[in-house]
Design an enzyme around this catalytic site. Structure first.
Site, PDB file in Angstrom:
ATOM      1  CE  LYS A 115      -1.767   1.715   3.969  1.00 44.75           C
ATOM      2  NZ  LYS A 115      -1.563   3.147   4.244  1.00 44.75           N
ATOM      3  CG  ASN A 116       2.160   2.828   3.524  1.00 43.73           C
ATOM      4  OD1 ASN A 116       1.023   3.190   3.213  1.00 43.73           O
ATOM      5  ND2 ASN A 116       2.517   2.585   4.777  1.00 43.73           N
ATOM      6  NE  ARG A 174      -2.188  12.043   8.018  1.00 45.37           N
ATOM      7  CZ  ARG A 174      -2.222  13.270   8.486  1.00 45.37           C
ATOM      8  NH1 ARG A 174      -3.310  13.729   9.027  1.00 45.37           N
ATOM      9  NH2 ARG A 174      -1.162  14.048   8.428  1.00 45.37           N
ATOM     10  CB  CYS A 229      -5.386  10.822  11.490  1.00 41.59           C
ATOM     11  SG  CYS A 229      -3.945   9.848  11.834  1.00 41.59           S
ATOM     12  NE  ARG A 266      -0.134  10.262  10.129  1.00 39.85           N
ATOM     13  CZ  ARG A 266      -0.554   9.277   9.344  1.00 39.85           C
ATOM     14  NH1 ARG A 266      -1.723   8.715   9.566  1.00 39.85           N
ATOM     15  NH2 ARG A 266       0.196   8.852   8.354  1.00 39.85           N
ATOM     16  CG  ASP A 293       2.838   1.379   9.320  1.00 42.83           C
ATOM     17  OD1 ASP A 293       2.342   2.190  10.120  1.00 42.83           O
ATOM     18  OD2 ASP A 293       3.153   1.677   8.149  1.00 42.83           O
ATOM     19  CB  VAL A 304       6.871   6.552  14.568  1.00 46.41           C
ATOM     20  CG1 VAL A 304       6.559   7.309  13.283  1.00 46.41           C
ATOM     21  CG2 VAL A 304       8.171   5.774  14.419  1.00 46.41           C
ATOM     22  NE  ARG A 318      -7.449   4.209   4.917  1.00 48.83           N
ATOM     23  CZ  ARG A 318      -6.623   4.913   5.673  1.00 48.83           C
ATOM     24  NH1 ARG A 318      -6.905   5.112   6.941  1.00 48.83           N
ATOM     25  NH2 ARG A 318      -5.524   5.423   5.174  1.00 48.83           N
TER      26      ARG A 318
HETATM   27  N1  EPU Z   1       5.857  14.632  11.128  1.00 48.56           N
HETATM   28  C1  EPU Z   1       5.866  15.957  11.497  1.00 48.56           C
HETATM   29  N2  EPU Z   1       5.849  16.903  10.498  1.00 48.56           N
HETATM   30  C2  EPU Z   1       5.809  16.577   9.178  1.00 48.56           C
HETATM   31  C3  EPU Z   1       5.799  15.218   8.816  1.00 48.56           C
HETATM   32  C4  EPU Z   1       5.831  14.260   9.812  1.00 48.56           C
HETATM   33  O1  EPU Z   1       5.879  16.290  12.685  1.00 48.56           O
HETATM   34  O2  EPU Z   1       5.790  17.493   8.344  1.00 48.56           O
HETATM   35  C5  EPU Z   1       5.898  13.598  12.174  1.00 48.56           C
HETATM   36  C6  EPU Z   1       4.609  12.773  12.248  1.00 48.56           C
HETATM   37  O3  EPU Z   1       3.601  13.435  12.975  1.00 48.56           O
HETATM   38  C7  EPU Z   1       5.107  11.499  12.885  1.00 48.56           C
HETATM   39  C8  EPU Z   1       6.512  11.351  12.309  1.00 48.56           C
HETATM   40  O4  EPU Z   1       6.890  12.646  11.852  1.00 48.56           O
HETATM   41  O5  EPU Z   1       5.167  11.667  14.261  1.00 48.56           O
HETATM   42  C9  EPU Z   1       6.637  10.384  11.159  1.00 48.56           C
HETATM   43  O6  EPU Z   1       5.581  10.568  10.244  1.00 48.56           O
HETATM   44  P1  EPU Z   1       5.723  10.306   8.685  1.00 48.56           P
HETATM   45  O7  EPU Z   1       5.618  11.619   7.974  1.00 48.56           O
HETATM   46  O8  EPU Z   1       6.896   9.455   8.399  1.00 48.56           O
HETATM   47  O9  EPU Z   1       4.395   9.486   8.381  1.00 48.56           O
HETATM   48  P2  EPU Z   1       3.565   9.530   7.048  1.00 48.56           P
HETATM   49  O10 EPU Z   1       4.469   9.793   5.924  1.00 48.56           O
HETATM   50  O11 EPU Z   1       2.380  10.406   7.224  1.00 48.56           O
HETATM   51  C10 EPU Z   1       3.845   7.007   6.415  1.00 48.56           C
HETATM   52  C11 EPU Z   1       2.944   5.848   6.198  1.00 48.56           C
HETATM   53  C12 EPU Z   1       2.344   5.413   7.514  1.00 48.56           C
HETATM   54  C13 EPU Z   1       3.487   5.028   8.455  1.00 48.56           C
HETATM   55  C14 EPU Z   1       4.455   6.204   8.594  1.00 48.56           C
HETATM   56  C15 EPU Z   1       5.683   5.880   9.415  1.00 48.56           C
HETATM   57  C16 EPU Z   1       2.185   6.199   3.944  1.00 48.56           C
HETATM   58  C17 EPU Z   1       1.084   6.519   3.001  1.00 48.56           C
HETATM   59  N3  EPU Z   1       1.904   6.211   5.233  1.00 48.56           N
HETATM   60  O12 EPU Z   1       3.041   8.040   6.972  1.00 48.56           O
HETATM   61  O13 EPU Z   1       1.534   4.265   7.264  1.00 48.56           O
HETATM   62  O14 EPU Z   1       2.990   4.680   9.696  1.00 48.56           O
HETATM   63  O15 EPU Z   1       4.900   6.638   7.291  1.00 48.56           O
HETATM   64  O16 EPU Z   1       6.375   4.815   8.874  1.00 48.56           O
HETATM   65  O17 EPU Z   1       3.283   5.900   3.507  1.00 48.56           O
HETATM   66  C18 EPU Z   1      -0.177   2.734   7.706  1.00 48.56           C
HETATM   67  O18 EPU Z   1       0.140   2.160   6.653  1.00 48.56           O
HETATM   68  O19 EPU Z   1      -0.975   2.235   8.539  1.00 48.56           O
HETATM   69  C19 EPU Z   1       0.414   4.034   8.016  1.00 48.56           C
HETATM   70  C20 EPU Z   1      -0.082   4.850   8.930  1.00 48.56           C
END
Ligand code: EPU
Length: 419
Positions: free
Chosen positions: A22-23, A93, A117, A122, A306, A328, A398
């Site tokens: 998915k990701n 998201r 969320c 996030r 995850d 995380v 999802r």
């Molecule tokens: N963060 C910030 N500011 C930002 C971006 C991130 O503070 O501008 C923080 C987040 O709040 C979090 C940490 O940094 O505390 C890491 O978040 P990240 O941005 O890496 O998460 P994401 O990109 O929104 C993706 C996956 C998630 C997975 C996370 C961590 C996708 C579509 N989603 O989310 O997948 O948990 O990376 O590995 O790639 C899932 O599949 O269930 C899922 C939630």
């Protein structure tokens, strides 16, 4: 609202095919906006988030067709809208992933701000900070991120924290920028690597793929290509944990062994016998109860957030006491309250859960709060004595393809109840 009913107590045995990740597929579909020719994406999992992404791209004027082999043909040549509306972003998201490609290729984007969320606040300020560094004018108005630029200019972008979609957005923006961009503190998740490999196949010039420093030499255009999405390491891990919890023996087929180290290490720590081949992983629990394993989540290559909920479920019925630390996301323990309804012994202290394994859990009515929490509750239902009904299972669709069919083939007594 559909529910899943599980009659617990059956060990999982057999073989299961792993779907595309998915990701990885979500950013790869977004990257099609960068191409000026059609793309073919294969090994696409049949997931709700993929349908949402197709709807999102479709609204922009991208022409998408899905064939019976789960290949998506994407034709981005007639794009006439650069908007990701709130109605779609609030359900997924990952819609934020169109921001980088839109600004890079069309010089404009209007993407709804995702908001908080179930697993944390996030924020996306790193995405915005990176695009501004590349020369985009970015403002937030009426709940939307509004970005404009003539042509982005390569620069040094240093991320304040490791962010997966943040890295992906900046990477996709940088590939068409003028000159060289250096992304420091980049995420190294295999899904980021898969996106980078897809961009390379489209003609991008990226060095340092798989490391925390990505050097991107901007190119004038990206062409179409055919790309196969990597297998889902979280789906793989979820089936393996379910097998360990039920004392069974399962081979996950069509997966990647080399990106599973942290998870396989913890499964071995829990007493599982693991064997691997080119594209399969087999877990044999030999009928034994798992041992408790401590977990601390962190960006790749450390243990993935995850998989935290699934290992929380495993520890609920393991021998011994486990400490799980979530580093995380700030609020990713919603599932523990539902596990307690099944009889788990869990104490929460900030971002840490202390779990004392019990010999048995017993079935109950419980409710899923997010995608991985749903998976964890399904796994708990497999071992709880009697019937477990899980409400709000739409979350699971999802990110898991045909989960009840796949578990059913492995011997679980599981079915979906109509609304
Ligand atoms: N963060 C910030 N500011 C930002 C971006 C991130 O503070 O501008 C923080 C987040 O709040 C979090 C940490 O940094 O505390 C890491 O978040 P990240 O941005 O890496 O998460 P994401 O990109 O929104 C993706 C996956 C998630 C997975 C996370 C961590 C996708 C579509 N989603 O989310 O997948 O948990 O990376 O590995 O790639 C899932 O599949 O269930 C899922 C939630």
């Amino acid at each position: 609202m559909t529910r899943i009913l599980i009659d617990g107590g059956e060990a999982l045995y057999g073989e299961v095919d792993i779907s595309g990740a998915k990701n990885a597929v979500l950013p790869i579909l977004a990257s099609c906006l960068l191409a000026d020719e059609p793309m073919i994406i294969s090994n696409v999992p049949h997931l709700h988030d993929v349908t949402t992404t197709m709807e999102l791209l479709g609204q922009m004027g991208v022409y998408l067709t899905l064939d019976d082999r789960m290949r998506i043909q994407v034709n981005p040549s007639l794009i006439d809208s650069y908007i990701a509306p709130y109605e779609l972003v609030k359900t997924m998201r990952a819609s934020i992933l169109v921001l980088g490609p839109l600004i890079a290729r069309f010089g404009q984007a209007r993407v709804s701000l995702p908001g908080g969320c179930q697993i944390g606040s996030r924020p996306v300020e790193q995405h915005i900070h990176g695009l501004r560094a590349l020369g985009a004018q970015v403002s937030v108005e009426n709940g939307y991120i509004k970005a404009q630029a003539k042509r982005l200019k390569g620069t040094r972008v240093s991320m304040d924290m490791v962010t997966v979609t943040g890295t992906e957005n900046i990477l996709m923006a940088a590939v068409l920028a003028e000159g060289t961009t250096i992304i420091e503190n980049a995420a190294r998740e295999p899904e980021v690597v898969d996106l980078a490999n897809c961009l390379m196949a489209m003609g991008a010039d990226i060095e340092g793929i798989g490391t925390s420093t990505l050097t991107v030499h901007g190119v004038e255009r990206l062409h179409g290509t055919e790309y196969k999405v990597l297998p889902d390491r979280i789906e793989t891990g979820t089936f393996l944990v379910g097998t360990a919890m039920t004392g069974g023996k399962v081979r996950t087929r069509g997966t990647r062994v080399d990106i599973m180290d942290a998870v396989l290490g913890k499964l071995e720590g829990a007493g599982a016998h693991i064997s691997t081949g080119d594209n399969w992983i087999e877990l044999d629990m030999r009928g034994k109860r798992p041992r408790a394993v401590n977990i601390t989540t962190a960006p790749y290559p450390a243990f993935p957030t995850d998989m935290q909920a699934q290992f929380t479920a495993l520890n609920c019925i393991a021998e011994g006491v486990a400490v799980i630390t979530e580093k995380v996301f700030e609020n990713r323990f919603m599932h523990t309250h539902e596990l307690q309804r099944l009889g788990a012994d869990i104490r929460l202290e900030g971002n840490t859960a202390i779990i004392k394994g019990v010999e048995h859990m017993s079935g109950a009515q419980i409710m899923a709060t997010d995608l991985r929490a749903s998976a964890c509750l399904v796994l708990a239902g497999l071992v709880a004595q009697g019937e477990t009904t899980i409400d709000r299972v739409y979350h699971i669709d999802r990110g898991y393809e045909n989960i009840e069919e796949k578990l059913g083939m492995l011997g679980a007594r599981i079915r979906r109840l109509p609304a």
